[in-house]
Design an enzyme around this catalytic site. Sequence first.
Site, PDB file in Angstrom:
ATOM      1  N   GLY A  12       0.776  -1.244   0.000  1.00  0.00           N
ATOM      2  CA  GLY A  12       0.000   0.000   0.000  1.00  0.00           C
ATOM      3  C   GLY A  12       0.801   1.283   0.000  1.00  0.00           C
ATOM      4  N   SER A  13       2.075   1.238  -0.392  1.00  0.00           N
ATOM      5  CA  SER A  13       2.854   2.484  -0.367  1.00  0.00           C
ATOM      6  C   SER A  13       2.327   3.486  -1.393  1.00  0.00           C
ATOM      7  CB  SER A  13       4.352   2.217  -0.589  1.00  0.00           C
ATOM      8  OG  SER A  13       4.624   1.876  -1.925  1.00  0.00           O
ATOM      9  N   ASN A  14       1.899   3.004  -2.560  1.00  0.00           N
ATOM     10  CA  ASN A  14       1.332   3.930  -3.551  1.00  0.00           C
ATOM     11  C   ASN A  14       0.007   4.506  -3.070  1.00  0.00           C
ATOM     12  OD1 ASN A  14       2.852   4.177  -6.231  1.00  0.00           O
ATOM     13  ND2 ASN A  14       3.038   1.997  -5.736  1.00  0.00           N
ATOM     14  N   ILE A  88     -10.805  -6.725 -12.579  1.00  0.00           N
ATOM     15  CA  ILE A  88     -12.033  -5.930 -12.495  1.00  0.00           C
ATOM     16  C   ILE A  88     -12.909  -6.324 -13.678  1.00  0.00           C
ATOM     17  CG2 ILE A  88     -13.009  -3.596 -12.583  1.00  0.00           C
ATOM     18  CD1 ILE A  88     -11.429  -4.005 -10.056  1.00  0.00           C
ATOM     19  N   ASN A 102      -4.979   1.925 -13.367  1.00  0.00           N
ATOM     20  CA  ASN A 102      -4.042   0.997 -12.724  1.00  0.00           C
ATOM     21  C   ASN A 102      -2.614   1.479 -12.927  1.00  0.00           C
ATOM     22  OD1 ASN A 102      -3.150  -1.484 -11.469  1.00  0.00           O
ATOM     23  ND2 ASN A 102      -2.654  -2.283 -13.514  1.00  0.00           N
ATOM     24  N   HIS A 104       1.272  -0.200 -13.272  1.00  0.00           N
ATOM     25  CA  HIS A 104       1.986  -1.466 -13.462  1.00  0.00           C
ATOM     26  C   HIS A 104       3.489  -1.182 -13.449  1.00  0.00           C
ATOM     27  CE1 HIS A 104       2.456  -5.607 -14.721  1.00  0.00           C
ATOM     28  NE2 HIS A 104       3.392  -5.200 -15.540  1.00  0.00           N
TER      29      HIS A 104
END
Length: 191
Positions: A12-14, A88, A102, A104
Amino acid sequence: MKRIAIFASGNGSNAENLITQLGAEEGYSFPLIICDNLQAGIWERGKRLGVRCLHFSRKELSEGATACQLLKEEKIDWIILAGFLGKISGPLLEEFGGRIVNIHPALLPRFGGKGMYGHYVHEAVLQQREKLSGITIHFVDAEYDHGATICQVTCPVYPDTDTPDLLAERIHRLEHIYFPVVVRDLLQRAD
Ligand code: GRF
């Protein structure tokens, strides 16, 4: 005000970076984090940031209508996938298609698709002795890592001395700089 839901499966750093940077500006709110992995680091971050964090199974997110209904009730405008590993589809894609983004950790269309996530991506890049890698920020469609590209940023790869961890660090640094910039720009241009 743009209301943004973050989907995450891991560290979850982003997610935290987006919430702290854009959340401090006028015009963006982050009412919800959706996570499909109860062991993920994002739970601790969500708690610390005071953002409501909810668990849904990967199946529910790809087929069910409950999460989609909740996002509609919460008046969510955009969904940002920040290290989300599920697919999704179903109601979520029907309702939010064109408003799901998203990130990547490689230069799509190479090194993407099912199973290409985290260290698998960086290992493959090093194995191919690539000289460049980078990040791809793109719209989400029904296929993994496939929708239209919004932005790509490159960084060098040093196949003789890099390890997957070193490359991952370099990519993360790019992500933390560019993801908020690109999301801000995209949302400012959106209705
Ligand atoms: C990032 O490298 C992102 O590109 C990919 O998953 C990773 C998530 O990292 N989709 P973090 O959980 O945000 O630290």
